[in-house]
Structures are given as C-alpha cells and as structure tokens.
Write an enzyme that holds these catalytic residues in place. Structure first.
Site, PDB file in Angstrom:
ATOM      1  N   HIS A 262       0.796  -1.434   0.127  1.00 25.08           N
ATOM      2  CA  HIS A 262      -0.214  -0.304   0.300  1.00 25.08           C
ATOM      3  C   HIS A 262       1.102   1.320  -0.082  1.00 25.08           C
ATOM      4  CE1 HIS A 262      -4.264  -1.226   1.071  1.00 25.08           C
ATOM      5  NE2 HIS A 262      -3.514  -2.474   1.058  1.00 25.08           N
TER       6      HIS A 262
ATOM      7  N   SER B 223      -0.260  -1.091  -6.193  1.00 26.91           N
ATOM      8  CA  SER B 223       0.234  -2.128  -6.979  1.00 26.91           C
ATOM      9  C   SER B 223       0.353  -2.276  -8.892  1.00 26.91           C
ATOM     10  CB  SER B 223      -1.127  -3.051  -6.730  1.00 26.91           C
ATOM     11  OG  SER B 223      -1.488  -3.371  -5.577  1.00 26.91           O
TER      12      SER B 223
ATOM     13  N   LYS C  40     -13.964  -9.265  -8.591  1.00 25.40           N
ATOM     14  CA  LYS C  40     -13.373 -10.364  -9.245  1.00 25.40           C
ATOM     15  C   LYS C  40     -12.097 -11.105  -8.596  1.00 25.40           C
ATOM     16  CE  LYS C  40     -10.110  -9.215 -13.365  1.00 25.40           C
ATOM     17  NZ  LYS C  40      -9.665  -8.332 -14.304  1.00 25.40           N
ATOM     18  N   ASP C  41     -11.850 -10.291  -7.020  1.00 26.35           N
ATOM     19  CA  ASP C  41     -11.603 -11.842  -6.363  1.00 26.35           C
ATOM     20  C   ASP C  41     -13.084 -12.921  -5.998  1.00 26.35           C
ATOM     21  OD1 ASP C  41      -8.952 -10.901  -6.158  1.00 26.35           O
ATOM     22  OD2 ASP C  41      -9.262  -9.486  -3.931  1.00 26.35           O
TER      23      ASP C  41
ATOM     24  N   GLU D  35       7.274 -33.389  -0.042  1.00 25.58           N
ATOM     25  CA  GLU D  35       6.053 -32.963  -0.895  1.00 25.58           C
ATOM     26  C   GLU D  35       6.765 -32.514  -2.303  1.00 25.58           C
ATOM     27  OE1 GLU D  35       2.334 -33.334   1.141  1.00 25.58           O
ATOM     28  OE2 GLU D  35       4.174 -34.638   0.347  1.00 25.58           O
TER      29      GLU D  35
END
Length: 417
Positions: A216, A220, A244-245, A288
């Site tokens: 912030h 972005s 959108k998220d 893994e």
C-alpha cells in the site's frame, strides 16, 4: 471518486470506537478505498487466494492440534483417530493437507506473475523481499508439518533433510544435533517440529501484514508496469476488485474441493500411510511436490556441501533480482525477448519438479544438471545481458490509455524510467 473519499462513520457506536481505535478507517482504506490500477487482470487474484489459504491452514491446524498427540509412539495413531473417530476429522485433515499444496500453488503463481510483470523493480524491492520471506517461512512450516503424521516418508524425509545441515563446516553436526534434540530423529525431534509448526503460521501472519503495508505504500504493479499518475489510472478496490476476487475464489475453491472430496491423497505419498520404522528405509525418499525443484537442484551437485549451497542459492538469488534485471521496462508485455525467456524458465522449473520426483540415476541425473545450470544462468547471465541489449516495444503514455485505447501516441520505452 466517492468511494475513495476518507472514511466518515455515521453509526454512533462505530464513531465512538473509531475515535478511540481507528480500526474501521484502517479497514476502509485497505479493502475499500484503496486506489488500485484500473487494468489488473486475474493473475492478481492469487495474492488474495494465498491469504485465504493461510487463514484456512491456521483454522484447520488449530482444530487438528486439539486431537493430535506429538509423541513418537502415538502420533501415527492419533492421526488415524482423527480420520476415523473425530467428527468430520477426515474432512479437517484433508482440508489441511491439500490446503498446504494449494497454498503453495497460489504463492508460486503469485511469484511467477511478479517475475513476468517486473513487480520486484524499484520502488517495490522490500515488498518483493517480504514475499520471499513468506515463501521461506512457508517452506519451513510445511516441512515440519510433513513430519507430524510420523509415517515412513515423514521419518525418513526428516532424517535426510536435517542431515543436510551436517555439510556446514564446523557447526553442521551441532546444528543437526540441536534439530534432532539428540543423536537421531526421535521423540524430541517430533516435539520440536510440532511446536514450531504451530508457531510459524502466526509469524507468517505478521510478515503478511508487513507485505500488505509495503504494497500500500507504493501501490500495486500492473500489466503495463507503469505507475499511476492520475485519477484516470485508478479505481477503488471495492467493488471492482472485490467482485473479481470473489469470482477467483469461487473457481479456486471448486478445484480445491475436487481434490479434497475426490482425490484427497493424490498430492501425498503412499509410504506415509505406513508407520515410521527406523529399521526400514523406503526405496525412494522424496519430499512433497512443492519442494521437488529445490530437491532436484540439491541432487544435481555431486558434492554434499555444494548441493546444499545451490539449493539455498536457488531462493536467495531471487533477493538480488531487482539489480540483476538491468532493463528499464518492468513488464514482459513490452519485452519480446524476455517474454520468451520467461516461459523457458517456467518450463525449466517444471522440468526440475519432474526430475526431483524421480530416482537419481541414468539420464535423470544429466537432465537435472542441465536444468539446474539453466536456472542459474537465467538469473545471473541471461537476464542482465537481455536487459542491456533488448529493444522494448513502445509503452503507452498511461494506464488509462492502455485500457481505453484512445489512439494517443505512445512513448518510446527508453524515455521511461
């Protein structure tokens, strides 16, 4: 825009709390009024998806810890009890075990998105570093969590990986003894790993908060790599990107639930459903899947210390990426040569993942060494050279122009810092 105005509470209770603890304005500025570039695509969803998976891991982990017994004689049986006797214990455990894999999927895509669009470039270097610290903490937490079921692969994976520290000159043996809590992997090891596995996710939350804070501070990045220069370049985070998220979360959860309910063991190893036995070594010890690229790099170096150094260097090299990339253009969208090299890197990492899961013999060894060599050449040699000699495409004058396509003249890339 009205939604980017300062927070002004109307409710008297909210106003009373806000005056004494301005938490509502903090949430409003972070999740509602935060000015975001107007051209973010769905690749930017994976940051919020990673945050969602972190919350899921913490919640399911706390519930599992209520029923788990961190003792070498009882750990495997306690996991079986969770699966069979605890109400919805099977669901909570599958959410947690598959959630780790999907957490890594979200973070890896998030990192590769940053590599493609140059999100590591100034002034976002610390933001990038914090993201890599999150990755390292995730790896440590996941490794310790993989040991807790105390199956065959848990025990021998812990033995092999912790033994790597013995390659460090002078202090290596002492580090291994400290990690084990003795002279072999046993009950003290399991207790230490359980304690740290429970603690580290909360440390992770603290680093995530710093990561969001750094995000912030300068805003972005975006697909063009241009900075926001006017109100025309930005839109409020809510409702545009929250919607959108939410769509991205819905699609992600559908795929996640397909694994949880229909193929919950696909991403695990069958040997881990056998209790740990120090006297029986599995024919092929593998970690893994999300550790396999680094495991392949470790095995590609014939010297033990050299392999350990190369494995850690594969991640540490990303910390100096802002200075290794010499191009003045952020986004690969305007860098035709770098764009092709980026996809070569993706193929190389996928190849390393495949090689890491195969026995270290025959052509797998040769292939692993070639893929390892290219991985380091990409960052240390190819990326700096391409940045110097590549001729980028013209950049748009602003983010708004790239979205609206108003036909204004573009600015040559060389004029952009």
């Amino acid at each position: 825009m009205s939604s980017m105005t300062p927070f002004e509470p109307k409710n008297p209770i909210v106003k009373w709390v806000e005056y004494r603890l301005p938490i509502f304005s903090l949430v409003h500025g972070t999740l509602v009024a935060y000015p975001a570039p107007r051209n973010l695509n769905y690749w930017w969803n994976f940051g919020s998806l990673a945050g969602m998976m972190l919350v899921l891991q913490i919640v399911t982990g706390i519930v599992l810890a209520m029923h788990y017994t961190p003792h070498a004689d009882l750990a495997f049986l306690s996991v079986e009890r969770i699966m069979r006797d605890v109400n919805y214990g099977w669901l909570i455990r599958y959410l947690h075990s598959n959630g780790a894999s999907f957490f890594f999927i979200a973070v890896y895509i998030h990192i590769f998105r940053g590599l493609y669009y140059g999100s590591y470039k100034a002034p976002r270097e610390i933001l990038w570093w914090l993201g890599l610290v999150i990755l390292l903490l995730m790896m440590a937490t996941a490794f310790m969590g993989y040991v807790l079921p105390w199956g065959q692969m848990s025990f021998w994976g812990a033995t092999v990986i912790t033994n790597l520290f013995s390659a460090i000159p002078g202090v290596g043996e002492s580090i291994v003894t400290w990690l084990w809590g003795g002279f072999s992997v046993g009950n003290p090891t399991l207790n230490r790993f359980f304690s740290l596995h429970y603690l580290l996710p909360f440390v992770l939350v603290g680093v995530v908060i710093l990561h969001i804070w750094a995000l912030h501070e300068h805003g972005s990045n975006n697909p063009t790599g241009l900075d926001m220069k006017s109100r025309a370049d930005q839109i409020p985070f809510h409702p545009y990107y929250t919607v959108k998220d939410l769509f991205g979360i819905g699609v992600f959860l559908i795929i996640f639930c397909l694994f949880v309910f229909y193929s919950p063991d696909m991403l695990g190893h069958p040997d881990n459903y056998t209790p740990a036995d120090p006297l029986v070594t599995p024919p092929h010890i593998v970690p893994e899947w999300y550790f396999l690229p680094f495991y392949a790099i470790l095995r590609a170096i014939p010297d033990k210390l050299g392999g350990v150094i190369a494995m850690f260097a594969a991640i540490l090299i990303l910390f100096v990426l802002p200075w290794l990339d010499t191009s003045r253009v952020r986004s690969a969208r305007f860098r035709p040569i770098y764009k092709q090299l980026f996809w070569l890197l993706v193929i190389d990492v996928v190849a390393l993942t495949y090689i890491g899961g195969k026995p270290p013999e025959g052509w797998f060894i040769v292939f692993g060494r070639v893929a390892t060599a290219y991985y380091f050449l990409h960052f240390l040699v190819i990326m700096p050279l391409v940045g110097w000699f590549e001729q980028p495409k013209p950049l748009p004058k602003s983010i708004a122009e790239s979205v609206l396509g108003n036909g204004q003249a573009s600015t040559p890339a060389k004029e952009k810092a």
